[in-house]
Design a protein around this motif. Structure first.
Motif, PDB file in Angstrom:
ATOM      1  N   ILE A  63      -7.382   6.776  -1.604  1.00  0.00           N
ATOM      2  CA  ILE A  63      -7.350   6.849  -3.297  1.00  0.00           C
ATOM      3  C   ILE A  63      -8.848   6.731  -3.765  1.00  0.00           C
ATOM      4  N   GLU A  64      -8.859   7.119  -5.049  1.00  0.00           N
ATOM      5  CA  GLU A  64      -9.933   7.119  -5.805  1.00  0.00           C
ATOM      6  C   GLU A  64      -9.727   6.040  -6.965  1.00  0.00           C
ATOM      7  N   VAL A  65     -10.939   5.337  -7.107  1.00  0.00           N
ATOM      8  CA  VAL A  65     -10.657   4.218  -8.233  1.00  0.00           C
ATOM      9  C   VAL A  65     -11.694   4.612  -9.225  1.00  0.00           C
ATOM     10  N   LEU A  66     -11.160   4.838 -10.461  1.00  0.00           N
ATOM     11  CA  LEU A  66     -11.969   5.184 -11.699  1.00  0.00           C
ATOM     12  C   LEU A  66     -11.954   4.209 -12.646  1.00  0.00           C
ATOM     13  N   LYS A  67     -13.196   3.817 -13.047  1.00  0.00           N
ATOM     14  CA  LYS A  67     -13.450   2.708 -14.103  1.00  0.00           C
ATOM     15  C   LYS A  67     -14.076   3.619 -15.147  1.00  0.00           C
ATOM     16  N   SER A  68     -13.408   3.007 -16.401  1.00  0.00           N
ATOM     17  CA  SER A  68     -13.918   3.449 -17.697  1.00  0.00           C
ATOM     18  C   SER A  68     -13.586   2.572 -18.668  1.00  0.00           C
ATOM     19  N   PHE A  69     -13.731   2.979 -20.161  1.00  0.00           N
ATOM     20  CA  PHE A  69     -13.243   2.113 -21.121  1.00  0.00           C
ATOM     21  C   PHE A  69     -12.411   2.934 -22.060  1.00  0.00           C
ATOM     22  N   ARG A  70     -11.245   2.103 -22.820  1.00  0.00           N
ATOM     23  CA  ARG A  70     -10.468   2.472 -23.593  1.00  0.00           C
ATOM     24  C   ARG A  70     -11.057   1.589 -24.823  1.00  0.00           C
ATOM     25  N   GLY A  71     -11.845   2.521 -25.699  1.00  0.00           N
ATOM     26  CA  GLY A  71     -12.318   1.542 -26.943  1.00  0.00           C
ATOM     27  C   GLY A  71     -13.488   0.697 -26.190  1.00  0.00           C
ATOM     28  N   LYS A  72     -13.151  -0.588 -26.440  1.00  0.00           N
ATOM     29  CA  LYS A  72     -14.013  -1.694 -25.849  1.00  0.00           C
ATOM     30  C   LYS A  72     -13.510  -2.322 -24.521  1.00  0.00           C
ATOM     31  N   ARG A  73     -12.241  -2.054 -24.069  1.00  0.00           N
ATOM     32  CA  ARG A  73     -11.735  -2.777 -23.117  1.00  0.00           C
ATOM     33  C   ARG A  73     -11.717  -1.620 -21.830  1.00  0.00           C
ATOM     34  N   PRO A  74     -12.054  -2.570 -20.802  1.00  0.00           N
ATOM     35  CA  PRO A  74     -12.185  -1.814 -19.399  1.00  0.00           C
ATOM     36  C   PRO A  74     -10.837  -1.339 -19.042  1.00  0.00           C
ATOM     37  N   LEU A  75     -10.977  -0.189 -18.218  1.00  0.00           N
ATOM     38  CA  LEU A  75      -9.723   0.584 -17.851  1.00  0.00           C
ATOM     39  C   LEU A  75      -9.920   1.037 -16.382  1.00  0.00           C
ATOM     40  N   THR A  76      -9.142   0.787 -15.684  1.00  0.00           N
ATOM     41  CA  THR A  76      -9.092   1.148 -14.220  1.00  0.00           C
ATOM     42  C   THR A  76      -7.833   2.078 -13.813  1.00  0.00           C
ATOM     43  N   ARG A  98       0.794  -1.495  -0.135  1.00  0.00           N
ATOM     44  CA  ARG A  98      -0.229   0.123  -0.018  1.00  0.00           C
ATOM     45  C   ARG A  98       0.916   1.247   0.071  1.00  0.00           C
ATOM     46  N   LEU A  99       2.084   1.040   0.561  1.00  0.00           N
ATOM     47  CA  LEU A  99       2.977   2.490   0.521  1.00  0.00           C
ATOM     48  C   LEU A  99       3.321   2.562  -0.683  1.00  0.00           C
ATOM     49  N   LEU A 100       3.916   1.361  -1.331  1.00  0.00           N
ATOM     50  CA  LEU A 100       4.149   1.630  -2.714  1.00  0.00           C
ATOM     51  C   LEU A 100       3.199   2.205  -3.757  1.00  0.00           C
ATOM     52  N   ILE A 101       2.275   1.689  -3.624  1.00  0.00           N
ATOM     53  CA  ILE A 101       0.854   2.260  -4.354  1.00  0.00           C
ATOM     54  C   ILE A 101       0.671   3.843  -4.028  1.00  0.00           C
ATOM     55  N   LEU A 102       0.763   4.270  -2.870  1.00  0.00           N
ATOM     56  CA  LEU A 102       0.650   5.479  -2.531  1.00  0.00           C
ATOM     57  C   LEU A 102       1.714   6.379  -3.237  1.00  0.00           C
ATOM     58  N   ALA A 103       2.746   5.952  -3.128  1.00  0.00           N
ATOM     59  CA  ALA A 103       4.183   6.458  -3.229  1.00  0.00           C
ATOM     60  C   ALA A 103       4.065   6.638  -5.152  1.00  0.00           C
ATOM     61  N   MET A 104       3.629   5.845  -5.610  1.00  0.00           N
ATOM     62  CA  MET A 104       3.471   5.818  -6.949  1.00  0.00           C
ATOM     63  C   MET A 104       2.334   6.783  -7.334  1.00  0.00           C
ATOM     64  N   LEU A 105       1.116   7.097  -6.711  1.00  0.00           N
ATOM     65  CA  LEU A 105       0.144   7.847  -7.290  1.00  0.00           C
ATOM     66  C   LEU A 105       0.393   9.388  -6.640  1.00  0.00           C
ATOM     67  N   ALA A 106       1.501   9.438  -5.614  1.00  0.00           N
ATOM     68  CA  ALA A 106       1.697  10.507  -5.179  1.00  0.00           C
ATOM     69  C   ALA A 106       2.575  11.528  -6.181  1.00  0.00           C
ATOM     70  N   GLY A 107       3.100  10.878  -7.450  1.00  0.00           N
ATOM     71  CA  GLY A 107       3.962  11.608  -8.332  1.00  0.00           C
ATOM     72  C   GLY A 107       3.256  11.530  -9.581  1.00  0.00           C
ATOM     73  N   ALA A 108       1.950  11.355  -9.705  1.00  0.00           N
ATOM     74  CA  ALA A 108       1.282  11.350 -10.937  1.00  0.00           C
ATOM     75  C   ALA A 108      -0.141  12.101 -10.647  1.00  0.00           C
ATOM     76  N   GLU A 109      -0.939  12.467 -11.686  1.00  0.00           N
ATOM     77  CA  GLU A 109      -2.279  12.834 -11.463  1.00  0.00           C
ATOM     78  C   GLU A 109      -3.063  11.622 -11.264  1.00  0.00           C
ATOM     79  N   GLU A 110      -2.949  10.597 -12.243  1.00  0.00           N
ATOM     80  CA  GLU A 110      -3.758   9.380 -11.971  1.00  0.00           C
ATOM     81  C   GLU A 110      -2.670   8.348 -12.775  1.00  0.00           C
ATOM     82  N   VAL A 111      -2.830   6.816 -12.369  1.00  0.00           N
ATOM     83  CA  VAL A 111      -2.006   5.982 -12.740  1.00  0.00           C
ATOM     84  C   VAL A 111      -2.983   4.599 -13.233  1.00  0.00           C
ATOM     85  N   GLU A 112      -2.744   4.129 -14.351  1.00  0.00           N
ATOM     86  CA  GLU A 112      -3.353   2.995 -14.785  1.00  0.00           C
ATOM     87  C   GLU A 112      -2.916   1.632 -13.894  1.00  0.00           C
TER      88      GLU A 112
END
Length: 111
Positions: free
Chosen positions: A64-77, A22-36
């Motif tokens: 954290i906030e988890v965003l679900k969408s699609f890239r074309g027809k493929r799910p994107l988190t 979880r620390l790794l996830i937060l550290a990765m997210l802290a340096g970006a607007e959002e991460v796939e």
């Protein structure tokens, strides 16, 4: 504060943040607007299930906030750190620095 009290403050670390994945996830997210999700999965080496489990805990804690969408027809988190997540990560960094500063040091030559 006595050495025992300083070391006892290890038990006061935020356990939601302190867990390495979880620390790794937060550290990765802290340096970006959002991460796939897939980027975090590849960089962290966590399995999909393990990463999802940690994401759920961070999301439930409001970090954290988890965003679900699609890239074309493929799910994107994608994941994004929340303001509360930034605050928790900053508080954790400061607390950990205090804990580490309180650990007595003794070189091998001194013992």
């Amino acid at each position: 504060m006595s050495p025992g009290e300083e070391l006892g403050s290890v038990m006061q670390l935020d356990r939601l943040v302190h867990e390495p994945a979880r620390l790794l996830i937060l550290a990765m997210l802290a340096g970006a607007e959002e991460v796939e999700f897939r980027f975090i999965e590849k960089l962290s080496g966590l399995s999909k299930g393990n990463l999802s489990s940690h994401m759920s805990k961070l999301e439930a804690g409001g970090l954290i906030e988890v965003l679900k969408s699609f890239r074309g027809k493929r799910p994107l988190t994608t994941l994004r750190i929340t303001p509360a997540g930034r605050t928790a990560l900053d508080r954790y960094r400061r607390h950990l620095a205090e804990v580490v500063a309180g650990i007595p040091t003794q070189s091998i030559e001194e013992s």
